[in-house]
Enzyme design. Structure first.
Site, PDB file in Angstrom:
ATOM      1  N   ARG A 173       0.825  -1.213   0.000  1.00  0.00           N
ATOM      2  CA  ARG A 173       0.000   0.000   0.000  1.00  0.00           C
ATOM      3  C   ARG A 173       0.858   1.261   0.000  1.00  0.00           C
ATOM      4  O   ARG A 173       0.337   2.364  -0.145  1.00  0.00           O
ATOM      5  CB  ARG A 173      -0.945   0.026   1.205  1.00  0.00           C
ATOM      6  CG  ARG A 173      -2.087  -0.962   1.122  1.00  0.00           C
ATOM      7  CD  ARG A 173      -3.192  -0.635   2.119  1.00  0.00           C
ATOM      8  NE  ARG A 173      -3.921   0.571   1.728  1.00  0.00           N
ATOM      9  CZ  ARG A 173      -3.956   1.692   2.420  1.00  0.00           C
ATOM     10  NH1 ARG A 173      -3.267   1.805   3.551  1.00  0.00           N
ATOM     11  NH2 ARG A 173      -4.663   2.733   2.012  1.00  0.00           N
ATOM     12  N   LYS A 174       2.141   1.122   0.174  1.00  0.00           N
ATOM     13  CA  LYS A 174       3.032   2.275   0.170  1.00  0.00           C
ATOM     14  C   LYS A 174       3.521   2.558  -1.246  1.00  0.00           C
ATOM     15  O   LYS A 174       3.459   1.699  -2.113  1.00  0.00           O
ATOM     16  CB  LYS A 174       4.212   2.038   1.119  1.00  0.00           C
ATOM     17  CG  LYS A 174       3.813   1.583   2.523  1.00  0.00           C
ATOM     18  CD  LYS A 174       2.815   2.534   3.169  1.00  0.00           C
ATOM     19  CE  LYS A 174       2.522   2.176   4.615  1.00  0.00           C
ATOM     20  NZ  LYS A 174       1.686   0.989   4.785  1.00  0.00           N
TER      21      LYS A 174
END
Length: 373
Positions: A173-174
């Protein structure tokens, strides 16, 4: 969210596999140096994830039973959990309504004689006001949870520069991902050396260094009980490619965020934005719902029915069962933000047509008119 991955990452991972060195080795060391340089730090310590990175940061500060560590409740639960791993007590402080971050005032409201450290989060990639926090703490250690902040800047410098210790996440998700994985950056050589030992069972000589010492018999020793928090060379190979792509990923995120703000402005909706003197990587793009709008859960359900995958706003750890009954100060801003914000889709390949669909679906879900045609 979906990661920005391509053939370069696949080739780098394949080369690591073909090399035969798939555990922590030369690629991890290279990634540590490259990532540390990218944020202006002297040392990087790669870890298995950001949660273990946070744990190591607190552990080397001597945080333990009887100590308190001030944290925001307005954060993924890992922030508070890292304090508990040390046997200490996380003390939840409120956050700024504008940034979602700790402030000197919210920290002062919960500080006690038992406070051992402050763990500040750059929430969703929005930089916290680190100079103001440091000036208010009188030497109390400040650890930065920079899980979401790769590529953000503060006062013209990379977020995390000059930190006592900053912990980073490379979860998918980064913006920069290694699948799972984390990093600690610091300018303190002794802290970095100890954390490198601690992540590898406390070994006095790393496995990579032993294998590199061809023809020499090196016997390691174990000076303290430690952990297995290592990153693999497979992950680091991906990370090195991702790091080269990071500036372009950040630029694209900022384009998407700017267009969201343009589309949402006529609807009168408040959204995340750059703090004064800082730039966000917009790891998350949150929007605050008006008081008259339905509950966030209903809005998310309506968006899902329209084919839009959105997410509730940042969680409030103190409301989760794991922290039921946990003492904390009043947290009105945290509770408002967590119940009245949601996160819209943002990823490198998001098209203008898809953004238009998101905004139109959001307008319909909360009963507002939209300028999108």
């Amino acid at each position: 969210m979906k990661p920005t991955l391509g053939e370069e990452e696949a080739q780098a991972v394949a080369e690591a596999v073909r090399s035969g060195w798939v555990a922590q080795g030369p690629r991890v060391a290279e990634f540590e140096k490259a990532f540390a340089a990218s944020v202006g730090a002297d040392h990087g310590v790669a870890t298995s994830n950001c949660t273990t990175a946070l744990h190591l940061c607190l552990y080397v500060l001597g945080v333990g039973p009887g100590d308190e560590v001030i944290v925001p409740s307005f954060s993924f639960i890992a922030t508070a959990n890292a304090v508990r791993y040390c046997g200490a007590t996380p003390v939840f402080a409120d956050v700024s309504a504008e940034t979602g971050n700790l402030t000197p005032e919210t920290v002062a409201a919960v500080r006690t004689d038992a406070t051992k450290a402050v763990l500040v989060v750059h929430q969703g990639g929005v930089p916290a006001d680190i100079p103001a926090l440091k000036a208010s703490l009188g030497g109390l250690p400040l650890v930065e949870d920079a899980a979401c902040a790769a590529g953000s800047t503060l006062n013209g410098a990379p977020t995390g520069r000059g930190a006592l210790m900053a912990a980073w996440s490379f979860h998918p998700r980064k913006l920069l991902t290694t699948g799972e994985g984390g990093m600690i950056t610091t300018d303190d050589e002794e802290l970095a050396a100890r954390m490198r030992r601690l992540r590898e069972h406390g070994m006095s000589v790393s496995a990579a260094d032993r294998h590199a010492a061809a023809g020499k018999a090196i016997v390691e020793s174990y000076g303290e009980t430690a952990f297995n928090y290592r990153m693999t060379d497979i992950q680091a190979a991906m990370g090195l490619v991702q790091l080269r792509k990071l500036p372009g990923i950040v630029a694209r995120r900022r384009e998407i965020a700017a267009r969201y703000r343009e589309l949402l402005a006529p609807m009168g909706l408040r959204t995340v934005r750059d703090p004064e003197g800082a730039t966000s990587n917009f790891q998350s793009f949150w929007v605050e719902l008006p008081d008259a709008a339905p509950p966030v859960g209903d809005v998310l359900a309506a968006l899902a029915e329209a084919g839009v995958s959105a997410r509730r706003g940042i969680m409030a750890a103190h409301t989760e069962p794991a922290y039921a009954g946990h003492p904390h100060a009043p947290l009105p801003v945290t509770e408002h933000l967590t119940t009245r914000t949601l996160i819209l889709p943002v990823h490198h390949e998001l098209t203008e047509a898809e953004q238009d669909t998101v905004v139109a679906a959001l307008a319909a879900a909360i009963g507002l008119q939209t300028a999108v045609h």
